[in-house]
Design a protein around this motif. Structure first.
Motif, PDB file in Angstrom:
ATOM      1  N   THR A 324       0.829  -1.215   0.000  1.00 38.27           N
ATOM      2  CA  THR A 324       0.000   0.000   0.000  1.00 38.27           C
ATOM      3  C   THR A 324       0.858   1.257   0.000  1.00 38.27           C
ATOM      4  O   THR A 324       0.346   2.359   0.203  1.00 38.27           O
ATOM      5  N   ARG A 325       2.171   1.102  -0.237  1.00 37.41           N
ATOM      6  CA  ARG A 325       3.062   2.253  -0.224  1.00 37.41           C
ATOM      7  C   ARG A 325       2.706   3.238  -1.332  1.00 37.41           C
ATOM      8  O   ARG A 325       2.280   2.847  -2.423  1.00 37.41           O
ATOM      9  N   ARG A 326       2.926   4.505  -1.039  1.00 36.77           N
ATOM     10  CA  ARG A 326       2.826   5.521  -2.068  1.00 36.77           C
ATOM     11  C   ARG A 326       4.041   5.420  -2.983  1.00 36.77           C
ATOM     12  O   ARG A 326       4.952   4.652  -2.733  1.00 36.77           O
ATOM     13  N   VAL A 327       4.047   6.241  -4.046  1.00 45.94           N
ATOM     14  CA  VAL A 327       5.081   6.064  -5.058  1.00 45.94           C
ATOM     15  C   VAL A 327       5.577   7.413  -5.570  1.00 45.94           C
ATOM     16  O   VAL A 327       4.815   8.383  -5.666  1.00 45.94           O
ATOM     17  N   LEU A 328       6.864   7.466  -5.873  1.00 47.33           N
ATOM     18  CA  LEU A 328       7.471   8.584  -6.588  1.00 47.33           C
ATOM     19  C   LEU A 328       7.773   8.096  -8.005  1.00 47.33           C
ATOM     20  O   LEU A 328       8.434   7.067  -8.177  1.00 47.33           O
ATOM     21  N   ILE A 329       7.294   8.836  -8.998  1.00 49.06           N
ATOM     22  CA  ILE A 329       7.534   8.484 -10.397  1.00 49.06           C
ATOM     23  C   ILE A 329       8.337   9.612 -11.041  1.00 49.06           C
ATOM     24  O   ILE A 329       7.945  10.778 -10.964  1.00 49.06           O
ATOM     25  N   VAL A 330       9.451   9.260 -11.670  1.00 52.02           N
ATOM     26  CA  VAL A 330      10.346  10.247 -12.264  1.00 52.02           C
ATOM     27  C   VAL A 330      10.457   9.962 -13.762  1.00 52.02           C
ATOM     28  O   VAL A 330      10.870   8.870 -14.162  1.00 52.02           O
ATOM     29  N   ILE A 331      10.077  10.950 -14.579  1.00 47.60           N
ATOM     30  CA  ILE A 331      10.040  10.768 -16.030  1.00 47.60           C
ATOM     31  C   ILE A 331      10.842  11.864 -16.727  1.00 47.60           C
ATOM     32  O   ILE A 331      10.615  13.055 -16.516  1.00 47.60           O
ATOM     33  N   ILE A 358       3.975  11.135  -6.301  1.00 50.23           N
ATOM     34  CA  ILE A 358       4.739  12.341  -6.588  1.00 50.23           C
ATOM     35  C   ILE A 358       5.234  12.227  -8.016  1.00 50.23           C
ATOM     36  O   ILE A 358       5.825  11.209  -8.396  1.00 50.23           O
ATOM     37  N   ALA A 359       4.992  13.258  -8.827  1.00 49.30           N
ATOM     38  CA  ALA A 359       5.484  13.291 -10.201  1.00 49.30           C
ATOM     39  C   ALA A 359       6.706  14.196 -10.250  1.00 49.30           C
ATOM     40  O   ALA A 359       6.652  15.359  -9.850  1.00 49.30           O
ATOM     41  N   SER A 360       7.826  13.646 -10.739  1.00 49.64           N
ATOM     42  CA  SER A 360       9.049  14.433 -10.833  1.00 49.64           C
ATOM     43  C   SER A 360       9.740  14.138 -12.160  1.00 49.64           C
ATOM     44  O   SER A 360       9.233  13.377 -12.980  1.00 49.64           O
ATOM     45  N   GLY A 361      10.902  14.743 -12.368  1.00 47.89           N
ATOM     46  CA  GLY A 361      11.617  14.609 -13.628  1.00 47.89           C
ATOM     47  C   GLY A 361      11.309  15.761 -14.557  1.00 47.89           C
ATOM     48  O   GLY A 361      10.419  16.578 -14.311  1.00 47.89           O
ATOM     49  N   VAL A 378      -2.070  13.235  -7.166  1.00 45.47           N
ATOM     50  CA  VAL A 378      -0.702  13.508  -7.601  1.00 45.47           C
ATOM     51  C   VAL A 378      -0.205  14.847  -7.070  1.00 45.47           C
ATOM     52  O   VAL A 378      -0.937  15.839  -7.040  1.00 45.47           O
ATOM     53  N   VAL A 379       1.041  14.846  -6.615  1.00 42.17           N
ATOM     54  CA  VAL A 379       1.762  16.056  -6.221  1.00 42.17           C
ATOM     55  C   VAL A 379       2.921  16.215  -7.200  1.00 42.17           C
ATOM     56  O   VAL A 379       3.685  15.268  -7.420  1.00 42.17           O
ATOM     57  N   THR A 380       3.060  17.387  -7.798  1.00 46.43           N
ATOM     58  CA  THR A 380       4.123  17.626  -8.765  1.00 46.43           C
ATOM     59  C   THR A 380       5.300  18.315  -8.095  1.00 46.43           C
ATOM     60  O   THR A 380       5.123  19.363  -7.462  1.00 46.43           O
ATOM     61  N   GLU A 381       6.478  17.716  -8.226  1.00 41.70           N
ATOM     62  CA  GLU A 381       7.702  18.305  -7.660  1.00 41.70           C
ATOM     63  C   GLU A 381       8.825  18.147  -8.686  1.00 41.70           C
ATOM     64  O   GLU A 381       9.473  17.099  -8.770  1.00 41.70           O
ATOM     65  N   PRO A 382       9.085  19.197  -9.496  1.00 41.16           N
ATOM     66  CA  PRO A 382      10.110  19.093 -10.541  1.00 41.16           C
ATOM     67  C   PRO A 382      11.518  18.879 -10.000  1.00 41.16           C
ATOM     68  O   PRO A 382      12.340  18.240 -10.669  1.00 41.16           O
ATOM     69  N   ASP A 383      11.819  19.411  -8.814  1.00 39.99           N
ATOM     70  CA  ASP A 383      13.166  19.286  -8.261  1.00 39.99           C
ATOM     71  C   ASP A 383      13.373  17.877  -7.713  1.00 39.99           C
ATOM     72  O   ASP A 383      12.698  17.452  -6.771  1.00 39.99           O
ATOM     73  N   LEU A 384      14.315  17.146  -8.295  1.00 35.10           N
ATOM     74  CA  LEU A 384      14.491  15.740  -7.935  1.00 35.10           C
ATOM     75  C   LEU A 384      14.934  15.574  -6.491  1.00 35.10           C
ATOM     76  O   LEU A 384      14.441  14.674  -5.794  1.00 35.10           O
ATOM     77  N   ASP A 385      15.831  16.408  -6.025  1.00 36.62           N
ATOM     78  CA  ASP A 385      16.300  16.270  -4.640  1.00 36.62           C
ATOM     79  C   ASP A 385      15.155  16.448  -3.651  1.00 36.62           C
ATOM     80  O   ASP A 385      15.039  15.695  -2.673  1.00 36.62           O
ATOM     81  N   ALA A 387      11.964  16.008  -4.331  1.00 34.35           N
ATOM     82  CA  ALA A 387      11.048  14.885  -4.515  1.00 34.35           C
ATOM     83  C   ALA A 387      11.545  13.649  -3.772  1.00 34.35           C
ATOM     84  O   ALA A 387      10.768  12.939  -3.128  1.00 34.35           O
ATOM     85  N   LEU A 388      12.847  13.409  -3.833  1.00 29.34           N
ATOM     86  CA  LEU A 388      13.411  12.257  -3.131  1.00 29.34           C
ATOM     87  C   LEU A 388      13.315  12.423  -1.621  1.00 29.34           C
ATOM     88  O   LEU A 388      13.076  11.452  -0.891  1.00 29.34           O
ATOM     89  N   ALA A 389      13.502  13.659  -1.143  1.00 30.79           N
ATOM     90  CA  ALA A 389      13.375  13.902   0.296  1.00 30.79           C
ATOM     91  C   ALA A 389      11.951  13.607   0.765  1.00 30.79           C
ATOM     92  O   ALA A 389      11.745  12.983   1.817  1.00 30.79           O
ATOM     93  N   LEU A 390      10.959  14.036  -0.015  1.00 31.56           N
ATOM     94  CA  LEU A 390       9.558  13.751   0.322  1.00 31.56           C
ATOM     95  C   LEU A 390       9.294  12.248   0.289  1.00 31.56           C
ATOM     96  O   LEU A 390       8.611  11.701   1.166  1.00 31.56           O
ATOM     97  N   ALA A 391       9.845  11.582  -0.713  1.00 29.55           N
ATOM     98  CA  ALA A 391       9.618  10.143  -0.849  1.00 29.55           C
ATOM     99  C   ALA A 391      10.268   9.362   0.279  1.00 29.55           C
ATOM    100  O   ALA A 391       9.692   8.402   0.796  1.00 29.55           O
ATOM    101  N   ARG A 392      11.461   9.781   0.663  1.00 23.41           N
ATOM    102  CA  ARG A 392      12.164   9.073   1.735  1.00 23.41           C
ATOM    103  C   ARG A 392      11.414   9.218   3.057  1.00 23.41           C
ATOM    104  O   ARG A 392      11.286   8.250   3.828  1.00 23.41           O
ATOM    105  N   ALA A 393      10.909  10.413   3.333  1.00 21.43           N
ATOM    106  CA  ALA A 393      10.179  10.647   4.579  1.00 21.43           C
ATOM    107  C   ALA A 393       8.925   9.794   4.659  1.00 21.43           C
ATOM    108  O   ALA A 393       8.469   9.455   5.755  1.00 21.43           O
ATOM    109  N   ASP A 394       8.392   9.420   3.496  1.00 20.71           N
ATOM    110  CA  ASP A 394       7.144   8.653   3.444  1.00 20.71           C
ATOM    111  C   ASP A 394       7.367   7.191   3.059  1.00 20.71           C
ATOM    112  O   ASP A 394       6.411   6.451   2.852  1.00 20.71           O
TER     113      ASP A 394
END
Length: 416
Positions: A324-331, A358-361, A378-385, A387-394
């Motif tokens: 049930t984990r959320r996901v970060l997708i980087v394109i 989280i949509a990034s890339g 969806v949350v949009t975060e263009p800055d990869l660093d 986005a990764l910080a948000l993903a790691r916290a979650d």
């Protein structure tokens, strides 16, 4: 004398290529395999043929699963002796030349090869085993359509009568190409993505799918009788072999990797490696250049996935649905990814409804629009660093396409 000059030229080219590769790494331009190989080939145009000459060769190709299947096969072949392999993923001739440059001349070459370069490898050397996984749309702004690639494979195979072809019997494009071989080994490797198999690559008529079977409604193209398959519970089934008690339990997740392993096992068997020996070696593989790594370290079960096209995404979504984990997708949409992101609309993101992404890339906004239409929060975060910080916290899973995957690994400090 002529042969001696060829060898001398290749030695000089290799030294200069090594320097170019080292410089590329020092400048942070990547691993250096491609530039090194280009330098070598510029000075010694026959470098690929020279490096392949006289050694056993197994090559793996297809739109999805090349790196994993190659790693699994290489692990199996190492039980018999030294292996030369392009395990950094540089799968065009330049990268292959670099991978072979410092290997023992007798080492078995186990090579991942880009779909478009399979015919060139078949011309450059006598290939012992050719593994064909699947063909689907990928990077269509710079790569040939599926049917054209299948036709080129077919032509190359037809001129390689001594090559054993291990082929996915569930992909009509692969079967069309591989049945030109006089030594075809058919594997039930599955094909969940059937959009590119709607029409027959032989005559253009409709393909009729009925459970595991398929056939053209007009010509004789049909699913061949398979020798290798895997049961629903992971048991290996090989026609004519008593291996019913062997299970394909791997260190990498997913049903698609079990079928990749069956393809690799069939190839290892063609090389002469016992099935049990090969499978035991394959179970040591836990990740392939970051694919399937525990993204936040061993204290988390969240994984890092590479997915670059709809066929691959279908398999990755199956893995994502197991938690049930959320996901970060980087394109991204760089040259190596393909500039056209319309393929996102063929991915069944609707299955991710109910969890946040989280949509990034660099093409995060294209992705965000697609996710919104799929009713994914969806949350949009263009800055990869960030986005990764948000993903790691979650404690999120992370999925990225090709160049984005490399950037994620660099940002995590696990790759150059």
């Amino acid at each position: 004398m002529k042969q001696r000059l060829r060898r001398l030229r290749l030695a000089v080219a290799t030294a200069l290529g090594d320097t170019a590769g080292w410089s590329s790494r020092r400048l942070g331009r990547g691993s250096g395999e491609v530039i090194a190989g280009r330098v070598i080939q510029t000075i010694a145009p026959d470098a690929l043929a020279q490096r392949l000459d006289g050694r056993p060769i197994a090559i793996v190709s297809g739109t999805n699963g090349k790196s994993t299947t190659t790693a699994l096969l290489a692990a199996a072949v190492r039980t018999r002796g030294p292996v030369a392999t392009n395990d950094k993923g540089a799968n065009m001739p330049a990268g292959i030349v670099t991978a072979l440059s410092h290997s023992a001349p007798a080492a078995t070459a186990v090579l991942e090869v880009d779909e478009g370069y399979v015919p060139a490898l078949l011309v450059a050397a006598t290939v012992d085993v050719l593994v064909l996984l699947n063909l689907s749309r990928d990077q269509l702004d710079r790569v040939a359509e599926v049917r054209k690639t299948a036709d080129r494979w077919r032509q190359g195979i037809a001129t390689s009568p001594d090559t054993t072809v291990v082929a996915n019997a569930d992909d009509p494009a692969v079967v069309f190409a591989a049945r030109a071989s006089t030594h075809a080994v058919w594997v039930a490797a599955g094909s969940n993505w059937k959009v590119d198999a709607a029409s027959c690559p032989n005559c253009g008529a409709r393909i009729n799918f009925d459970g595991d079977e398929w056939k053209c409604t007009q010509c004789d193209l049909a699913r061949p009788h398979v020798r290798w398959s895997i049961s629903a519970d992971g048991g290996l089934v090989v026609e004519g072999e008593d291996v019913l008690d062997v299970r394909v339990d791997l260190g990498v997740p997913g049903r698609h990797n079990q079928t990749n392993a069956v393809m690799a096992l069939a190839a290892a068997d063609a090389i002469g490696i016992p099935i049990r020996t090969a499978l035991e070696a394959m179970t040591s593989i836990r990740a392939i250049e970051g694919r399937y790594d525990f993204v936040w370290g061993d204290t988390s079960s969240a994984r890092l996935y590479l997915s670059k096209n709809p066929a691959g995404w279908i398999e990755i979504i199956e893995l994502l649905m197991q938690s049930t984990r959320r996901v970060l997708i980087v394109i991204n949409a760089e040259i190596a990814d393909g500039k056209d992101t319309s393929w996102l609309w063929d991915v069944p993101f609707e299955r991710l409804r109910g969890r946040q992404a989280i949509a990034s890339g660099r093409r995060c906004h294209d992705l965000a629009v697609r996710l919104l239409y799929a009713d994914v929060d969806v949350v949009t975060e263009p800055d990869l660093d960030r986005a990764l910080a948000l993903a790691r916290a979650d404690d999120r899973d992370v999925v990225a396409n090709y160049t984005a995957f490399r950037e994620v690994r660099r940002a995590l400090g696990v790759a150059r």
